[in-house]
Every structure is written in C-alpha cells, then in structure tokens.
Design a protein around this motif. Structure first.
Motif, PDB file in Angstrom:
ATOM      1  N   SER A   1      17.932  15.782 -11.861  1.00  0.00           N
ATOM      2  CA  SER A   1      16.563  15.641 -11.360  1.00  0.00           C
ATOM      3  C   SER A   1      16.027  14.307 -11.854  1.00  0.00           C
ATOM      4  N   ILE A   2      15.759  13.397 -10.939  1.00  0.00           N
ATOM      5  CA  ILE A   2      15.339  12.049 -11.296  1.00  0.00           C
ATOM      6  C   ILE A   2      13.827  12.035 -11.488  1.00  0.00           C
ATOM      7  N   PRO A   3      13.346  11.575 -12.648  1.00  0.00           N
ATOM      8  CA  PRO A   3      11.892  11.544 -12.860  1.00  0.00           C
ATOM      9  C   PRO A   3      11.214  10.554 -11.925  1.00  0.00           C
ATOM     10  N   ALA A   4       9.966  10.834 -11.606  1.00  0.00           N
ATOM     11  CA  ALA A   4       9.217   9.960 -10.697  1.00  0.00           C
ATOM     12  C   ALA A   4       8.969   8.594 -11.315  1.00  0.00           C
TER      13      ALA A   4
ATOM     14  N   LEU B   1      31.006  16.399  -5.932  1.00  0.00           N
ATOM     15  CA  LEU B   1      30.226  17.304  -5.087  1.00  0.00           C
ATOM     16  C   LEU B   1      28.730  17.211  -5.366  1.00  0.00           C
ATOM     17  N   ASN B   2      28.344  16.594  -6.493  1.00  0.00           N
ATOM     18  CA  ASN B   2      26.928  16.431  -6.833  1.00  0.00           C
ATOM     19  C   ASN B   2      26.376  15.050  -6.490  1.00  0.00           C
ATOM     20  N   LEU B   3      27.240  14.157  -6.013  1.00  0.00           N
ATOM     21  CA  LEU B   3      26.794  12.783  -5.777  1.00  0.00           C
ATOM     22  C   LEU B   3      25.732  12.700  -4.694  1.00  0.00           C
ATOM     23  N   ALA B   4      25.913  13.438  -3.611  1.00  0.00           N
ATOM     24  CA  ALA B   4      24.955  13.353  -2.507  1.00  0.00           C
ATOM     25  C   ALA B   4      23.556  13.757  -2.977  1.00  0.00           C
TER      26      ALA B   4
ATOM     27  N   LEU C   1      22.060  10.980  -5.275  1.00  0.00           N
ATOM     28  CA  LEU C   1      21.559   9.823  -4.530  1.00  0.00           C
ATOM     29  C   LEU C   1      20.321  10.191  -3.718  1.00  0.00           C
ATOM     30  N   ASP C   2      20.257  11.426  -3.233  1.00  0.00           N
ATOM     31  CA  ASP C   2      19.047  11.857  -2.529  1.00  0.00           C
ATOM     32  C   ASP C   2      17.815  11.758  -3.429  1.00  0.00           C
ATOM     33  N   GLN C   3      18.018  12.027  -4.729  1.00  0.00           N
ATOM     34  CA  GLN C   3      16.915  11.953  -5.674  1.00  0.00           C
ATOM     35  C   GLN C   3      16.395  10.521  -5.844  1.00  0.00           C
TER      36      GLN C   3
END
Length: 822
Positions: free
Chosen positions: A49-52, A73-76, A79-81
């Motif tokens: 979870s990427i912080p704002a 399998l978690n890369l997509a 990167l969406d984050q």
C-alpha cells in the motif's frame, strides 16, 4: 541546469523502496537520500500500500526513483498504487518467487513505464550500483569499491561475478549496471549518460546482442571519443564469421576495443587506469629470467597483441654499462643480478627513451636476493608519470600478491602472468589505433571528381524494374563509371591472371546491423576459402581508412606490400574510397563482387564484376533521410557553401570536422570575455580536451554543427583555416527536438554571418524531421535575442528554472506537437 533523462536512475534525489525482503540499499544509503527515502515493507505474500505522501517530498514534487522487489504476481497491484504519482525511474529487481508467465510480466512493465514517461530497469533486474555515491540499488550484498570505471553488462550473472572478483583484487567502479532484457533503458542510452558522467573515466561492456546497429554505433562513438571503451561479446561461435568481422570493424571505427575472453575484460579494467597510451605495439621486455620474458614475447606472433621491439645500438650500449656480464640486452633485456630500485629505474629509462619502443613489459619472478619492496616502490613512483606505458607482471601469489596490490593502489596495476601483461599492452595499443580510425571523416571538398548520384540511382531504378536483382556486365561497369571508380576491365586478348600475379578482390556486402561492409583480400578460390584473412571495414571510407583496410589484409602483408607501386596503391585506395561512396549513396545495392583484381604497373584490372540489388529502398534520398541503411553517417558535404563578407572576404560554411579541434580552441580563446560568457555562461577561457572532442567529433545522426571559416596566413606565410563562427544543435532525449547554440567571433559580427549559420542549422533540423528547436539565452544578451526573434521568427519565453536570468528561445517546424516548457 537541465538534468539528463537518466539522472533519476543514476543520481536520484528521492527514493521509494517497496520490498518484502531485506535489500542492500538500506545498508549503505547515502546521506543525501536518507531524508527523502520512503521504505515500504509489506509482509511476505501481501500487497503493498503506497502512502499518498512520500517522505521528504513536497506536494506536487515527482518522485525520482522507485526500487521494487515484490513477487511477480504482486507487481501489477504495486504499480497500480503508483498511478497517481509515478516515478521518473523504476528498478524492478528479480524476486525469489517463480513467475508463471515472465513474458507477460515483461510486456506489462514495459507498457506501464512508457505510459508514465518512466525509465525502466527490469523486471527481473540485477540492478545497479553507484559506489562513488554510496548507492547500492542491486541485489549484490556488497557495494563495490569506488573507482573511475563504469561497467555495463547484459547479464546479471556476469555482473555478479565481476563485482565479486573486483572486490578481491581491489578494482573500483563509478557505475555498475546490468541491463538484462533492455525493455526500456537501452545500452545506447546508458552509454550516452556515462559519456558525460564526471565520475567515469572509462567504460567496460559485456554484450550479448545489439538490437539497433545505428543507435549502438552512434552512442558508442560518442562515448569512445571522450573515454576509453572496451567490449566483450559472447556468442561468437554461433555467429556467422562475416557478421563477426563486421562487428569487429564497427568497434574499430567507433574507437572502442574488443576483447575475446572474459579474463581480458579484467585486464582492460586494470589497464585503462594507466594515463599513458602507446602509439604502437612495439614492446620491450625487461625481466629477471629468460622464461618469464619469453612467455611475454610469445604474444608477438603474427596478428598478436604485441610486436617485439628492436633496440637501437645506443640503447644496448647504455644497458651494457650497468647490467652484469652475461645479461641479455637485445630484447628481451634479462639480468640475473639482484634487482633494486636504482637498477630498475636505469633500465626502464633507457628502454623508454628508445624511439623504437612503444612501451615496456617488466616481468619479475620471485627472487630472495632482490629488494622487491624497493623495486615496487620505484615502479609505483616511476610508471604513473612515464611518457610511455610500463606494465608490470609480478609472478606468483604468496609473496607477490601484496606487491601487486601496492601497484594497484598506486594506479599502475600489476598482472599475475607475462601473457596477460602482454595482452593488456595490446588492449592499450588497440585503443590508440582505433582512436585514429574514429577521427577519420570524408573530405569536405574531395580532390577527385564528384559522382553523378542522380544518374546512378536512376540506372539502378530502371534495372530493378526490367531485370530484377542483378546488373548485367555493361550496366555494372556504367555504374562504376558514374562514380569515377579507377578500375578497368581486362581486355579479351589479355590473360585474366598470369602465374606470376597474385589476384586480389574487392567485395562489398550488407550486414543486417551495420550496413555496407567493404572487404579487400585474396581473389579467386583462395579468397573464397580464407575470408578471415581479408581486411574489413564499414563504409564510408576516406584515403586513410582505405589504406588501413588494405594493410590489415594478409595478401598485402605477405605479398603485395613489396610488389605494388606507389601509383598503383594510390589508384587502389581511391577505388575503395569511391566504391564506399557508391554503396553509401545507393542503398539499392546489396553486394558488389570485383574478383579477381589484378595490379599491373600503375593500372588495376578486373576480370569479373557482379552487382546484386535489393528492392524497396529506391524512394528516399539517403542524404535527406539520414543514411538509414548505414551505421556511420557520412560527412554531410552537401551543406558546404561559400559566403561573401565585407572587404571581399570569402568565408566557407561547412559541417565541423575532427581536425577543426585546434582552430576551434583558438576561436574560443580569441572571443572577448563578454562573448565567451554569453555563450558558455562561465568565464572559462578555453575548452577542455573532452569538450573539444565533444564539439568536433560529431555523429551527424544525432547532432549537427556548422563552422564558418576564412583562410589566413601566419607570420611565416603559411595559410590556415580560421574559425569565425559556430552553430550547433544536439537532439533532446525525446527525439523530437534539439537544443541549439550559436556564437560568432567579435570582429565578424554584424555581417549576417550569425543569421546564415542559424538559418542553415534550422534547415538541417527541419530536414531531419525534428518538430522543434530551442535554446537558452541570457536575458541580457540583447543582440542574440533580437537575432532569434526578429530575424529567425522564434518565440521568446522565460526559462522556468531561471525566469529572470535566462530566456527559452524556440520555434516549431510543424504546428503539432508543441513542446512543453521545461
């Protein structure tokens, strides 16, 4: 100052690390990044979870670099984050989890990076290191020692092995980067970056494949013009021999050095630390035993890395005075007396002063009677400042390894074996030889008659329409006549080849990566069997390159060199030069075979001539389309023009050349302080050697420069060209536009010279297909701003980085797209 497009990758100002495992980056984080690094450590198998808000970044500030090591399998999701705040650069390290569909992962990551304007290294990357900055963005647990050599590898395993080895032998790096699949960040872009990197003095490359010959050659030539470059290429056994020879020829013309074996790459890394460069391969060997000396000189075989130097009588007489009776003094120089610092100094001084010696190999075996600590201390003092290379071999390990390390640390690396020492000298000699080839360019105004290109191409177009892919004999000879090639057919009443003649051949083929390849070698059956004995080079050629091409062939070295007259050699070299012009200007030609070629007196006769064509390349004029069929852009002599100035002075405007370096330096020195500051935004009084090379050794595929010259006589009446104006542009990283520069000598301003130089520059940019051209001009440089806005019709905007001090002066050649203000 504008940042390079790869600065966020190699010199990030902010960093985010997303990983579910410990990475070396956090162990050696440079102080400048500690307050601007965000670490995200999701539990193994969970989603990040990427912080704002990222650490140390202000609102609206874009992150420089994201380093990601997550299960495939978690890369997509990861990167969406980042969608809302994508980084400028992205490194995706290999993860221990198995990827069930690696090709899909590669495709997804590449598309994501392109969509967000992001430089990408990975996925499945080894990463990179910047030891001088304390930055370890790789999976190698140890940060390499700081150094001045950059290492680029297309293999993560090779990179890991080199870094491990380098740590043991105390070799340091400025940069170490493994590119892997090169989905986004390509080797040509990295070479461009390293060419201007102030912490890098030389570059070593491990290469597996080249995807674009023109881009690779362009970047390699640019880098090698200012820094030594060595290349190790794998897969040679699986490659067509002709493609291998084309690759070797490409590296020679780029001014780089190719090594064949992995161990030689290590030697190159060490030997490029030497400041002195030999001007030839003639080596003198100094040793305390015949065995080590002979092992070194065994490398002086035909075509080997070194040549045995012949010592002068004066040198041998001087050596006799301080070497013990029974010593050898004819090269090798061998003595069995105990060595000390004074003796080594005396011997080396004599050898280096001999005009027949290009460098010295000093090879020593263990000897308990010798003062090796003193010898090594003298070598550490003497070798780095010597006017010729002194390469040292300290044979052995237990007692000799510490001595080698002392020399390594002194900047004059020592080697373990005499053979590796001789090979290392060969690398230095090859570098000097290839640098001479790099400087070569076609004459601006050739002495020979200019070819009729239009007639030749029309001839080829009609031939393709009427008879397919091969010219008949009459058409083939007419084509050579269009380019004034000085060859003549053997008359019917003449014997094709007599038993006393040595037939040779000229062949031109087309390499899929590097374009037209010119070969000179034996003719007839021998030529078809021994193709590895040909001299080989890429088009275009000039007289110097043609001569070196002939001299590299075995038939010349073994037979023709003592038989051919000077007049015949001149005719042969002109023929090679004009044939290279022919295949440069006529991309329709697939191959030319002129075999056999017989030299009789001053004339050159041909028995058979065969020209094979290829369809589909007849539309564009090569000069206007940038010679897309070639790896090396020919000199653009069509931009040469004459211009009348005041007082009946005639100037010549022409593209700049490598031999303009001295005149350009004098031009900069003669500028007033104000003019120099207006151009360079500094008080520098002259250009550095690297800047001189950068301005004069151009690849016209990526940049363009014009000089205005006049002819002046010095005090002794010798005429020389004097530069009085310069205009230049360099393509921007986006490939759509270019940044220009213009300067005119103080005494020649106000005569329309600046406007003409700039007009021709914009014509070249428009013809190259650029969308815009831009430049930064000091706000108080009123004459330049007036010229650009009123005379050239350019727009004048504040520079966003310095709105009060600088102006961005620019123009577009097409309504769309309009470049963004940087």
């Amino acid at each position: 100052m504008l940042r390079h497009a790869l600065d966020p990758l190699f010199q990030p100002r902010s960093l985010m690390v997303v990983t579910d495992q410990a990475l070396p980056v956090m162990q050696s984080l440079p102080a400048s990044l500690r307050n601007k690094t965000t670490l995200i450590e999701p539990a193994p198998g969970s989603l990040a979870s990427i912080p704002a808000r990222l650490e140390g970044l202000t609102a609206g500030e874009r992150l420089d670099l994201a380093l990601i090591c997550m299960p495939p399998l978690n890369l997509a999701h990861t990167l969406d984050q980042l969608e809302g705040a994508p980084p400028r650069a992205l490194v995706i390290l290999a993860h221990e989890a198995i990827d069930p569909d690696p090709e899909s992962t590669r495709t997804f990551c590449a598309k994501w990076a392109r969509a967000h304007g992001c430089a990408l290294l990975g996925p499945f990357a080894f990463g990179l290191q910047r030891p001088n900055r304390g930055l370890n963005l790789s999976q190698h647990r140890l940060l390499a020692k700081p150094g001045r050599v950059a290492l680029i590898a297309q293999s993560r395993s090779i990179m890991a092995g080199v870094l491990d080895w380098a740590d043991d032998v105390h070799i340091g790096f400025s940069t170490a980067v493994a590119l892997g699949d090169e989905l986004d960040t390509r080797i040509s872009e990295v070479l461009d970056y390293l060419a201007t990197d102030s912490s890098t003095d030389s570059v070593a490359i491990y290469l597996e494949k080249v995807s674009n010959g023109r881009e690779f050659m362009s970047a390699l030539r640019s880098a090698a013009s200012v820094k030594p470059v060595v290349v190790l290429r794998s897969g040679s056994l699986d490659t067509d021999p002709r493609e291998e020879e084309a690759f070797d020829a490409a590296l020679r013309r780029a001014g780089a050095v190719r090594v064949k074996y992995f161990v030689q790459l290590f030697s190159a890394l060490k030997v490029f630390m030497y400041r002195s460069r030999p001007k030839g391969r003639r080596v003198a060997v100094f040793s305390n035993g015949e065995g080590p000396a002979q092992l070194a000189l065994d490398m002086a075989f035909s075509g080997g890395p070194i040549v045995r130097a012949s010592l002068s009588d004066a040198s041998r007489n001087r050596l006799n005075k301080f070497l013990a009776p029974g010593s050898l003094i004819c090269n090798p120089v061998v003595t069995h007396q105990p060595l000390n610092a004074m003796l080594v100094n005396d011997v080396l001084s004599v050898l280096l002063q001999d005009d027949g010696v290009d460098g010295v190999v000093a090879s020593f075996a263990p000897d308990s009677r010798s003062d090796f600590p003193g010898v090594v201390a003298e070598l550490a003092r003497f070798a780095p400042v010597a006017n010729k290379p002194v390469l040292t071999c300290m044979m052995g390990d237990a007692g000799m390894r510490p001595l080698r390390r002392t020399l390594d640390n002194a900047g004059t690396s020592a080697f373990r074996t005499p053979e590796s020492t001789a090979n290392a000298f060969g690398i230095l000699a090859s570098h000097h030889y290839n640098q001479q080839l790099l400087l070569q360019i076609q004459p601006a105004e050739p002495d020979h008659a200019l070819p009729d290109v239009r007639v030749a191409r029309e001839r080829l177009r009609l031939a393709l329409q009427t008879q397919g892919g091969r010219l008949d004999r009459a058409q083939a000879w007419a084509l050579l006549a269009d380019f004034h090639v000085p060859l003549a057919p053997i008359a019917p009443d003449q014997a094709p080849v007599s038993v006393t003649e040595y037939p040779c051949a000229i062949r031109v083929g087309t390499d899929p990566l590097f374009g037209p390849v010119v070969r000179f070698g034996a003719g007839g059956m021998m030529g078809r069997i021994a193709i590895d004995q040909d001299g080989v080079d890429l088009a275009p050629l000039n007289h110097f390159l043609a001569k070196r091409l002939v001299q590299r062939s075995q038939i010349w070295q073994q037979m023709l060199c003592t038989m051919v007259s000077g007049a015949a050699l001149t005719r042969l070299l002109l023929a090679l030069e004009l044939i290279s012009d022919l295949v440069s200007e006529c991309p329709e030609i697939e191959s030319i075979t002129i075999d056999p070629v017989v030299i009789r007196g001053a004339m050159i006769f041909v028995a058979d001539l065969d020209v094979v064509l290829r369809d589909g390349l007849c539309q564009a004029v090569p000069a206007a389309s940038g010679y897309e069929h070639m790896a090396i852009h020919p000199y653009p002599r069509r931009w040469v023009e004459k211009l009348s100035l005041k007082n009946d002075v005639e100037a010549v405007i022409r593209p700049i050349r490598p031999d303009d370096a001295l005149a350009l330096q004098q031009f900069v020195r003669d500028l007033s302080d104000q003019a120099r500051y207006m151009r360079f935004v500094s008080m520098m009084r002259e250009l550095t050697p690297k800047m001189l090379a950068r301005y004069t050794q151009l690849d016209y595929h990526r940049e363009f420069a014009l000089v205005a010259t006049i002819v002046e006589s010095d005090t002794s009446g010798v005429e020389a060209q004097k530069i009085i104006g310069l205009s230049h542009y360099l393509l921007n990283p986006d490939g759509q536009g270019a940044e220009y520069a213009l300067v005119v000598a103080d005494d020649w301003q106000g005569q329309g010279l600046g406007k003409r130089l700039m007009s021709r520059l914009t014509e070249a940019a428009r013809e190259q297909g650029l969308s815009y051209i831009e430049g930064l001009v000091l706000s108080n440089n009123r004459p330049m701003l007036t010229l650009m806005t009123r005379s050239m019709g350019m727009r004048n905007d504040p520079d966003p980085d310095d709105p009060t001090g600088m102006r961005r002066v620019w123009m577009t050649f097409n309504p769309e797209p309009v470049p963004e203000t940087r």
